[in-house]
Motif scaffolding. Structure first.
Motif, PDB file in Angstrom:
ATOM      1  N   THR A 176       3.013  -1.604  63.536  1.00 36.28           N
ATOM      2  CA  THR A 176       1.631  -1.949  63.207  1.00 36.28           C
ATOM      3  C   THR A 176       1.432  -3.460  63.250  1.00 36.28           C
ATOM      4  N   GLY A 177       2.494  -4.196  62.832  1.00 36.38           N
ATOM      5  CA  GLY A 177       2.435  -5.658  62.894  1.00 36.38           C
ATOM      6  C   GLY A 177       3.776  -6.238  63.306  1.00 36.38           C
ATOM      7  N   GLY A 178       4.702  -5.343  63.676  1.00 41.61           N
ATOM      8  CA  GLY A 178       6.043  -5.793  64.071  1.00 41.61           C
ATOM      9  C   GLY A 178       7.152  -4.879  63.584  1.00 41.61           C
ATOM     10  N   SER A 179       6.800  -3.712  63.055  1.00 40.38           N
ATOM     11  CA  SER A 179       7.767  -2.830  62.386  1.00 40.38           C
ATOM     12  C   SER A 179       8.832  -2.226  63.294  1.00 40.38           C
ATOM     13  N   ILE A 180       8.666  -2.347  64.618  1.00 41.86           N
ATOM     14  CA  ILE A 180       9.753  -1.993  65.534  1.00 41.86           C
ATOM     15  C   ILE A 180      10.493  -3.262  65.953  1.00 41.86           C
ATOM     16  N   ARG A 181       9.752  -4.313  66.296  1.00 41.22           N
ATOM     17  CA  ARG A 181      10.360  -5.503  66.906  1.00 41.22           C
ATOM     18  C   ARG A 181      11.091  -6.382  65.899  1.00 41.22           C
ATOM     19  N   GLN A 182      10.532  -6.542  64.694  1.00 34.71           N
ATOM     20  CA  GLN A 182      11.192  -7.407  63.712  1.00 34.71           C
ATOM     21  C   GLN A 182      12.522  -6.819  63.256  1.00 34.71           C
ATOM     22  N   PRO A 183      12.610  -5.516  62.926  1.00 37.70           N
ATOM     23  CA  PRO A 183      13.923  -4.942  62.594  1.00 37.70           C
ATOM     24  C   PRO A 183      14.906  -5.031  63.767  1.00 37.70           C
ATOM     25  N   ALA A 184      14.415  -4.852  65.000  1.00 40.45           N
ATOM     26  CA  ALA A 184      15.294  -4.976  66.166  1.00 40.45           C
ATOM     27  C   ALA A 184      15.910  -6.367  66.190  1.00 40.45           C
ATOM     28  N   ALA A 185      15.067  -7.384  65.967  1.00 40.71           N
ATOM     29  CA  ALA A 185      15.545  -8.766  66.054  1.00 40.71           C
ATOM     30  C   ALA A 185      16.626  -9.048  65.009  1.00 40.71           C
ATOM     31  N   VAL A 186      16.417  -8.595  63.779  1.00 37.78           N
ATOM     32  CA  VAL A 186      17.355  -8.969  62.715  1.00 37.78           C
ATOM     33  C   VAL A 186      18.575  -8.049  62.639  1.00 37.78           C
ATOM     34  N   THR A 187      18.612  -6.996  63.455  1.00 38.90           N
ATOM     35  CA  THR A 187      19.800  -6.135  63.491  1.00 38.90           C
ATOM     36  C   THR A 187      20.518  -6.210  64.843  1.00 38.90           C
ATOM     37  N   GLY A 188      20.088  -7.079  65.733  1.00 37.18           N
ATOM     38  CA  GLY A 188      20.753  -7.203  67.032  1.00 37.18           C
ATOM     39  C   GLY A 188      20.556  -5.991  67.920  1.00 37.18           C
ATOM     40  N   THR A 189      19.413  -5.325  67.793  1.00 35.43           N
ATOM     41  CA  THR A 189      19.113  -4.146  68.605  1.00 35.43           C
ATOM     42  C   THR A 189      17.832  -4.395  69.408  1.00 35.43           C
ATOM     43  N   VAL A 190      17.377  -3.373  70.126  1.00 33.18           N
ATOM     44  CA  VAL A 190      16.202  -3.515  70.983  1.00 33.18           C
ATOM     45  C   VAL A 190      15.096  -2.594  70.470  1.00 33.18           C
ATOM     46  N   GLY A 191      13.864  -3.062  70.517  1.00 35.81           N
ATOM     47  CA  GLY A 191      12.750  -2.213  70.132  1.00 35.81           C
ATOM     48  C   GLY A 191      11.504  -2.620  70.880  1.00 35.81           C
ATOM     49  N   ALA A 192      10.710  -1.638  71.279  1.00 39.57           N
ATOM     50  CA  ALA A 192       9.496  -1.936  72.039  1.00 39.57           C
ATOM     51  C   ALA A 192       8.271  -1.335  71.383  1.00 39.57           C
ATOM     52  N   LYS A 193       7.207  -2.126  71.340  1.00 37.02           N
ATOM     53  CA  LYS A 193       5.882  -1.621  70.978  1.00 37.02           C
ATOM     54  C   LYS A 193       5.110  -1.442  72.272  1.00 37.02           C
ATOM     55  N   PRO A 194       4.864  -0.206  72.680  1.00 42.44           N
ATOM     56  CA  PRO A 194       4.125   0.019  73.929  1.00 42.44           C
ATOM     57  C   PRO A 194       2.675  -0.464  73.819  1.00 42.44           C
ATOM     58  N   THR A 195       2.005  -0.531  74.958  1.00 46.52           N
ATOM     59  CA  THR A 195       0.568  -0.790  74.972  1.00 46.52           C
ATOM     60  C   THR A 195      -0.131   0.191  74.032  1.00 46.52           C
ATOM     61  N   TYR A 196      -1.108  -0.310  73.263  1.00 46.61           N
ATOM     62  CA  TYR A 196      -1.860   0.562  72.361  1.00 46.61           C
ATOM     63  C   TYR A 196      -2.448   1.743  73.150  1.00 46.61           C
ATOM     64  N   GLY A 197      -2.108   2.957  72.721  1.00 45.33           N
ATOM     65  CA  GLY A 197      -2.591   4.139  73.424  1.00 45.33           C
ATOM     66  C   GLY A 197      -1.610   4.677  74.459  1.00 45.33           C
ATOM     67  N   GLY A 198      -0.541   3.930  74.724  1.00 47.42           N
ATOM     68  CA  GLY A 198       0.433   4.369  75.725  1.00 47.42           C
ATOM     69  C   GLY A 198       1.332   5.496  75.242  1.00 47.42           C
TER      70      GLY A 198
END
Lengths: 531, 99
Positions: A176-198
C-alpha cells in the motif's frame, strides 16, 4: 539433493519437470525447514502441512497424468494473511479476525492453487498491513533472518522473512505504501509492487483501496517474475482490475539477467537520497549505479520536487480510506463480538467495545487520523490538498518519463532497525516508506532488489520504479543489476546470511553470529570490499 | 495550542466507534498532534488550480452481463457470524433505552 530449500523456484520447477524431484519432497523439505527455524523467525501465523502435502500430491499426480502444467506447478508458496483463503483462518494479524474463516479464496490464491502451487501457510504481518516492522501484529513480531533482534520490515515482514529464511521459495504480499518492497530491502530479498490493477485485489482485505496492490515476493528477480505471471491478469471481481494481458515479466527478467540493458535510460531521483539516508545504503546504491553504467545503461539525475510532499499526502489519503474500509468490522456478521461490561448492550456500544478490544494501537491511530482528515471543517484542507498533491506527484512522474525510462533510488533510507526501537514513535516509523510511497500514489510499478550489505552488515535495497504498465522493463533492469552483483559477490547475497539452524539450536543471538559478508570467499564481497 | 486535543480525540473515537480508554486518549492525543503537525505541509503544496486525483489509473464504469452468478449459501454467509438465529444474523438491540 543436499538441501532442496536452497534452490531457486525456477530450479525447483526444472527438477519437477525433469522428474528428479516431486512436489511432495519439495513441500516436505520446506515444512521441515519451517519446523527448524520458524520458532526463531516467526514468519508464519499458521502453517498448513496437511493442506500443502495434499496439494503437492495432487500436483505430482497431475504431472504423472500428463496434464498441461504451469511452469511453477508443484513449487510451494507462502501467502500473506491479508489474503482470504477458503476454509482456512485469515486473521490479517488482528484479534478482531482471530477466528474468521473466509467462505472464498482471494483471486490470487485461487490462481496459485489452480497453477498447483502448494500453500505452505499464512505469513505474519502488521495488523491490517499497517506498519513497517511487523511489530503491529497482534500475534507477536517476525524476526529478521539476518539478525533476530531486528525487524524484517513491514507490513509484509512475514512473507519476506519466510523467503529470506528459506522457509518458502515464493510468497504473496501486498503493498500500500511499500509493504512488499521495504521488507524485501531490509531482508536481502526481492519484492515487486505491480502496476495498480495489474493483479487482482479481490479477497485482499482492504486498507486503502486506491493504493493497495497484491504482488510477488521471492529471493531473486526471475522467481519474482514467474510468480507475477501466475497471479497477474484481469479479474472481473475487482472493479479496478486492468483488462489487459500480463506484461512479459519473466521474458524481460531473463533478458536483463543475460546483461541485455544497453541503451535503457534511468533517472536517479534527487529527492530520494542524501540527507536522512544511511551512508552504507547510499554507498551500495552508488556502486549499483556504476555496475549499470558499465552495462551501457544511461544514467542522469532527475528532480521530482513534489515527492517531498508524498509522505504527508499518503498519511492523509491512506488513513482516510482505511477508516472507511475498516468500518466493516462492526461485530455483526463476522469477526470478534465483545459485549460491554456495563450499560445497555446496544449495537453502538457493542461496536465500540469490540473495536476497542479487537484493534491494536496503530490501527486505532490510523482510523482516528482518517476520521479527523475526513471530518467537517478539515476535509478540504487535508484530504482535498492531499489529493491535489497526488496530481502533482503524477505530473513529476510524467515529466520524468519524457527523459528516462525508469527512476531509481534506495528502497529504504536505512537498514533494519531493532525490535521496539520505533514502536512509540510512529512518525519515525512512517519515514521508512518515504521512497516507496510515490509509486503507490501514482499507481506505477516498483521493485526492490538487494544491493549489498551496509557498514552494519545488514542488507540494503535498490528500487526501480517505472511508468504504469511498464512492469516488464523493471524486471529487465533489476535482473541485470542482480546478475552483475551476484557475479561481483561470487554468489547470492543470502549466502552470507547467518545460519539460522545453528542460531535456533545454540540459543545464540543473531547479533553474535555477525553477518558482515562472511562465507562468500570473494574479495569484493557484498559490503563493497576493501576500501 | 495543539491541533488535536484529548477532547477532540474523544469525539473522533466516538465517531469511529472505538471505546478508547482514558490512558489511550492521553497517549493518542500527543501522537496524533505530532503526526498532524508533520503532515500539515500538504496544505501549502498545491494551488487552487490543481485538480484532485482520487484514483491512480483512470477507468470508466462498465457493466457485467446481467446473468445470475453463484453466490454464498446461507450457511457459508453465517459460518463466521458471532451469533445467528433462524438462518439470520443475530444482532444486539439497535436502539438505546429512553432517557
Amino acid at each position: 539433493m543436499s538441501d532442496l530449500t536452497r534452490l531457486t523456484a525456477a530450479e525447483m520447477a526444472g527438477l519437477l519437470a525433469g522428474g528428479q524431484v516431486s512436489s511432495v519432497e519439495l513441500t516436505k523439505a520446506h515444512l521441515e525447514r519451517i519446523d527448524q527455524v520458524d520458532p526463531a523467525v516467526h514468519a508464519f501465523l499458521q502453517t498448513l502441512p496437511e493442506v500443502a502435502l495434499a496439494e503437492a500430491a495432487a500436483a505430482d499426480q497431475a504431472r504423472r497424468d500428463g496434464e498441461q502444467l504451469a511452469e511453477l506447478a508443484g513449487v510451494p508458496v507462502a501467502v500473506k494473511d491479508v489474503l482470504a483463503t477458503k476454509g482456512l483462518r485469515t486473521t490479517c494479524g488482528s484479534r478482531i479476525l482471530e477466528n474468521w474463516i473466509p467462505a472464498y479464496d482471494a483471486t490470487v490464491v485461487r490462481k496459485v492453487r489452480e497453477a498447483r502451487l502448494p500453500v505452505l501457510g499464512k505469513t505474519n504481518m502488521d495488523e491490517f498491513a499497517m506498519g513497517s516492522s511487523t511489530e503491529h501484529s497482534a500475534y507477536g513480531p517476525t524476526h529478521n533472518p539476518w539478525d533476530l533482534e531486528r525487524v524484517p520490515g513491514g507490513s509484509g515482514g512475514g512473507s519476506a522473512a519466510a523467503v529470506g529464511a528459506f522457509e518458502a521459495p515464493l510468497a504473496l504480499g501486498s503493498d500500500t505504501g511499500g509493504s512488499i518492497r521495504q521488507p524485501a530491502a531490509v531482508t536481502g530479498t526481492v519484492g515487486a509492487k505491480p502496476t495498480y490493477g495489474g493483479v487482482s485485489r479481490y479477497g485482499l482485505v482492504a486498507m486503502a483501496s486506491s493504493l493497495d496492490q497484491v504482488g510477488p515476493v521471492a529471493r531473486n528477480v526471475l522467481d519474482t517474475a514467474l510468480l507475477h505471471e501466475v497471479i497477474g491478469g484481469h479479474d472481473p471481481m475487482d472493479q479496478t482490475s486492468l483488462n489487459e494481458p500480463v506484461p512479459p515479466v519473466a521474458e524481460m527478467a531473463r533478458r536483463g539477467l543475460a546483461g541485455d540493458v544497453k541503451g535503457l535510460r534511468i533517472g536517479v531521483v534527487a529527492e530520494l537520497g542524501g540527507r536522512g539516508y544511511q551512508q552504507g545504503v547510499m554507498d551500495r546504491f552508488q556502486e549499483a549505479l556504476k555496475l549499470l553504467a558499465d552495462l551501457g545503461v544511461e544514467i542522469q539525475e532527475v528532480s521530482c520536487p513534489s515527492f517531498s510532499y508524498a509522505l504527508p499526502a499518503y498519511y492523509l489519503i491512506m488513513p482516510s480510506e482505511a477508516s472507511s474500509n475498516l468500518a466493516r468490522f462492526d461485530a455483526m456478521r463476522y469477526g470478534l463480538r465483545v459485549t460491554p461490561a456495563e450499560g445497555p448492550a446496544t449495537v453502538e456500544a457493542v461496536m465500540g467495545a469490540t473495536r476497542e478490544a479487537g484493534f491494536g494501537p496503530e490501527v486505532k491511530r490510523r482510523i482516528i487520523l482518517g476520521t479527523y482528515a475526513l471530518s467537517a471543517g478539515y476535509y478540504d484542507a487535508y484530504y482535498g490538498s492531499a489529493q491535489k498533491v497526488r496530481t502533482l506527484i503524477q505530473r513529476d512522474f510524467e515529466s520524468a518519463w519524457e527523459n528516462v525510462d525508469m527512476l531509481v533510488s534506495p528502497t529504504v533510507p536505512t537498514t533494519a532497525f531493532k525490535l521496539g526501537e520505533k514502536l512509540e514513535d510512529p512518525l519515525s516509523m512512517y519515514l521508512q516508506d518515504v521512497a516507496t510511497i510515490p509509486a503507490n500514489l501514482a499507481g506505477t510499478p516498483g521493485i526492490s532488489v538487494p544491493s549489498g550489505l551496509a557498514e552494519d552488515g545488514l542488507p540494503t535495497g535498490f528500487q526501480v520504479v517505472g511508468p504504469a504498465r511498464a512492469d516488464a522493463y523493471l524486471y529487465q533492469l533489476a535482473g541485470a543489476l542482480e546478475a552483475a552483483l551476484v557475479d561481483k559477490w561470487g554468489g547470492p547475497l543470502l549466502d552470507s546470511a547467518p545460519d539460522l539452524v545453528a542460531l535456533a539450536a545454540g540459543g545464540q543471538t543473531a547479533g553474535d553470529a555477525g553477518s558482515g559478508g562472511r562465507g562468500i570467499g570473494h574479495q569484493d564481497g557484498p559490503t563493497g570490499g576493501a576500501k | 495550542m495543539p491541533a488535536i486535543t484529548r477532547q477532540e480525540v474523544a469525539r473522533l473515537a466516538e465517531l469511529a466507534r472505538i471505546a478508547l480508554q482514558p490512558d489511550e486518549l492521553d497517549r493518542m492525543a500527543g501522537q496524533l498532534d505530532t503526526i498532524v503537525e508533520a503532515i500539515r505541509t500538504v496544505t501549502e503544496a498545491a494551488g487552487g488550480d490543481v485538480p484532485a486525483t482520487s484514483h491512480p489509473i483512470a477507468l470508466v464504469n462498465i457493466y457485467r452481463p446481467d446473468v445470475v452468478r453463484p453466490s454464498l449459501t446461507v450457511a457459508q454467509a453465517l459460518q463466521s457470524a458471532p451469533a445467528e438465529e433462524d438462518d439470520q444474523f443475530k444482532v444486539p438491540q439497535i436502539l438505546g433505552e429512553e432517557p
